[in-house]
Design an enzyme around this catalytic site. Structure first.
Site, PDB file in Angstrom:
ATOM      1  N   GLU A 267       4.975  -6.193   1.402  1.00 25.03           N
ATOM      2  CA  GLU A 267       4.194  -6.643   0.467  1.00 25.03           C
ATOM      3  C   GLU A 267       4.125  -5.166  -0.495  1.00 25.03           C
ATOM      4  OE1 GLU A 267       0.723  -8.339   1.693  1.00 25.03           O
ATOM      5  OE2 GLU A 267       1.681 -10.116   2.296  1.00 25.03           O
ATOM      6  N   PRO A 268       5.207  -4.529  -1.097  1.00 24.97           N
ATOM      7  CA  PRO A 268       5.008  -3.529  -1.778  1.00 24.97           C
ATOM      8  C   PRO A 268       4.511  -3.676  -3.178  1.00 24.97           C
ATOM      9  CG  PRO A 268       7.323  -3.746  -1.646  1.00 24.97           C
ATOM     10  CD  PRO A 268       6.601  -4.701  -0.772  1.00 24.97           C
ATOM     11  N   GLY A 269       3.597  -3.171  -3.964  1.00 30.35           N
ATOM     12  CA  GLY A 269       3.423  -3.297  -5.200  1.00 30.35           C
ATOM     13  C   GLY A 269       3.579  -2.136  -6.217  1.00 30.35           C
ATOM     14  N   ARG A 270       2.598  -1.216  -5.810  1.00 27.75           N
ATOM     15  CA  ARG A 270       2.624   0.008  -6.688  1.00 27.75           C
ATOM     16  C   ARG A 270       3.768   0.841  -6.768  1.00 27.75           C
ATOM     17  NH1 ARG A 270      -2.434   2.421  -6.325  1.00 27.75           N
ATOM     18  NH2 ARG A 270      -3.214   0.299  -5.404  1.00 27.75           N
TER      19      ARG A 270
ATOM     20  N   CYS B 198     -17.958   1.054 -25.317  1.00 26.33           N
ATOM     21  CA  CYS B 198     -19.544   1.615 -25.537  1.00 26.33           C
ATOM     22  C   CYS B 198     -20.005   1.828 -23.945  1.00 26.33           C
ATOM     23  CB  CYS B 198     -20.389   0.710 -26.315  1.00 26.33           C
ATOM     24  SG  CYS B 198     -19.818   0.635 -27.823  1.00 26.33           S
TER      25      CYS B 198
ATOM     26  N   TYR C 128      -1.246  -2.320 -11.636  1.00 30.53           N
ATOM     27  CA  TYR C 128      -2.850  -2.244 -12.027  1.00 30.53           C
ATOM     28  C   TYR C 128      -3.102  -1.785 -13.263  1.00 30.53           C
ATOM     29  CZ  TYR C 128      -1.930  -3.164  -7.135  1.00 30.53           C
ATOM     30  OH  TYR C 128      -1.479  -3.783  -5.898  1.00 30.53           O
TER      31      TYR C 128
ATOM     32  N   TYR D 284     -11.380   3.773  -9.992  1.00 29.25           N
ATOM     33  CA  TYR D 284     -10.897   4.253  -8.632  1.00 29.25           C
ATOM     34  C   TYR D 284     -10.899   5.745  -8.911  1.00 29.25           C
ATOM     35  CZ  TYR D 284      -8.675  -0.239  -7.950  1.00 29.25           C
ATOM     36  OH  TYR D 284      -8.273  -1.625  -7.999  1.00 29.25           O
TER      37      TYR D 284
ATOM     38  N   GLY E 215       0.611  -1.130   0.042  1.00 34.68           N
ATOM     39  CA  GLY E 215      -0.017  -0.048   0.107  1.00 34.68           C
ATOM     40  C   GLY E 215       0.933   1.252   0.104  1.00 34.68           C
TER      41      GLY E 215
END
Ligand SMILES: Cc1ncc(COP(=O)(O)O)c(C=O)c1O
Length: 436
Positions: free
Chosen positions: A276-279, A358, A387, A319, A239
């Site tokens: 647990e770093p992601g972004r 659409c 993401y 988001y 996070g």
């Protein structure tokens, strides 16, 4: 921050102009910078080095096996949430013992696969899941290592879709119920219940929610240990924010400066820390390269319609996420000084940057000041490494985009663009009934 920079009035990734990638690979394409990935991983590792943690990259943020291989080769373990992500980590050559497995709906097949693979930790989300892991581990004659996911009830100030660590969510259990859980479940011959896990949400732009969460987790560890339940591992999740808009996200060292002093004494006493770093590692390591198909005006709105949209990059519509958008070859004098919502450049026009899907909600940016755009212009959507591709989908039967990894002057195609044939490759027509 990253290796996507304007040089000679043209956007480059490392030493390659984006126009060359559009020429060779087409659009839409996710373009990653190897140097940026490594820089962010290294900075994260250096900041938290006093804790000697296991840094498990959140595979869900960017799951191409070349990305996992790169990060794995530079010391990262993996945070996975499905059998598919485990398969990717294994294909990338990552040691399964350096993988932690969260997710509220693990199936029997996924649990068995993880146990047979020798996964490092299950981050267990409920009592029924614990019982199921225990049942399957007993059948296989192995021991599962388990960290219980608890919700420290801290508001991370994140979007409601990504706030996870408060009370009564589908994730984990409320922190007050931790001791009761251990009393009910510890001591199984097939489950070593020896860790706590938390993930409070994403992105968390302030340090304080982590501090409060970690203090609550440490107090819970004390409570457990006094009751005779030794805890070897504390996983504080991910996070950590990425700088989508210049200045909004603290660097890794700011989080570490607040957390290391609290955790270091516990590490000296033998507690192992998992992150647990992601972004914070992947977001700025990628851009989405797209092309303007049409420009049109309707009432007081001016639309730039791209060949990328909510199917390629879901974050803006899902988001309300901000991504800086700019043409790769801006007119003279319109190279942006910073990636802000309001670039201080005279002569910009406001555009809704939208996709071909659409849905009225199919947009990348609304009312965004940009240089005048024309059909055929190449557009960079910055901060799309996390993401982005991992949430891309085939809605409206749109083939998934290509992915390339740039290393200096070398351009590696790490996922080819899907074709229309790929779209239907798992489908079949119902056989006609035999006549006569
Ligand atoms: C359990 C868990 N860990 C880590 C992460 C990674 O979050 P981020 O990419 O914001 O660092 C997530 C994101 O949803 C998560 O659910």
């Amino acid at each position: 921050m990253d290796h996507f920079q304007f040089r000679d009035s043209e956007l480059h990734v490392e030493d390659v102009p984006l126009s060359a990638i559009a020429e060779s690979t087409g659009t839409p394409t996710y373009v990653y910078s190897k140097a940026t990935f490594l820089e962010h991983l290294l900075r994260f590792q250096e900041a938290f080095a006093p804790l000697d943690p296991l840094t498990c990259f959140a595979v869900k943020s960017c799951s191409n096996i070349s990305v996992l291989q790169l990060l794995g080769e530079h010391g990262a373990g993996m945070d996975i949430v499905s059998g598919g992500e485990l398969q990717r980590a294994l294909a990338a050559g990552v040691d399964p013992a350096r993988c932690v497995y969260a997710g509220v709906g693990k199936t029997d097949e996924e649990i068995e696969f993880a146990l047979r693979s020798g996964i490092g930790f299950f981050n267990c989300e409920s009592s029924p899941e614990y019982r199921n892991i225990e049942r399957i581990a007993s059948r296989l004659g192995v021991t599962a290592r388990i960290a219980l996911r608890v919700n420290p009830d801290v508001d991370p100030g994140a979007h409601r879709h990504t706030t996870t660590g408060v009370r009564a969510t589908k994730f984990g259990i409320d922190i007050e119920d931790t001791l009761a859980f251990f009393e009910a479940h510890a001591g199984s011959p097939h489950c070593e219940l020896c860790g706590l896990h938390a993930h409070i949400g994403s992105p968390v732009r302030e340090v304080m929610p982590y501090v409060v969460a970690v203090e609550r987790l440490l107090a819970t560890i004390d409570l457990l240990e006094q009751a005779g339940h030794p805890i070897s591992t504390l996983d504080i999740g991910g996070g950590f924010a990425a700088d989508y808009e210049t200045g909004e996200a603290p660097p890794a060292r700011t989080y570490a400066e607040a957390l290391v002093p609290i955790l270091e004494p516990r590490v000296r006493d033998g507690l192992r820390i998992i992150l647990e770093p992601g972004r914070s590692i992947s977001a700025n390591a990628g851009i989405l390269l797209a092309r303007v198909q049409y420009v049109k005006e309707a009432g007081d709105r001016r639309f730039a319609i791209l060949d990328a949209g909510m199917h390629t990059l879901l974050r803006p519509s899902h988001y309300d996420a901000f991504h800086f958008v700019w043409p790769c070859r801006p007119p003279a004098g319109m190279t942006p000084p910073a990636r802000t919502r309001e670039p201080a450049i005279p002569g910009l026009k406001n555009y809704d940057v939208v996709g071909p899907i659409c849905e009225t909600g199919d947009y990348i940016a609304l009312d965004r000041p940009l240089p005048a755009l024309e059909r055929g212009d190449l557009i960079a959507i910055f901060g799309s490494g996390a993401y982005g591709m991992s949430m891309a989908n085939r809605y409206n039967s749109m083939p998934l985009p290509a992915e390339v990894m740039v290393d200096g002057t070398a351009v590696h195609l790490i996922r080819r663009r899907e074709t229309h044939e790929d779209l239907m490759s798992h489908e079949s027509r119902v056989a006609a009934p035999a006549s006569g």
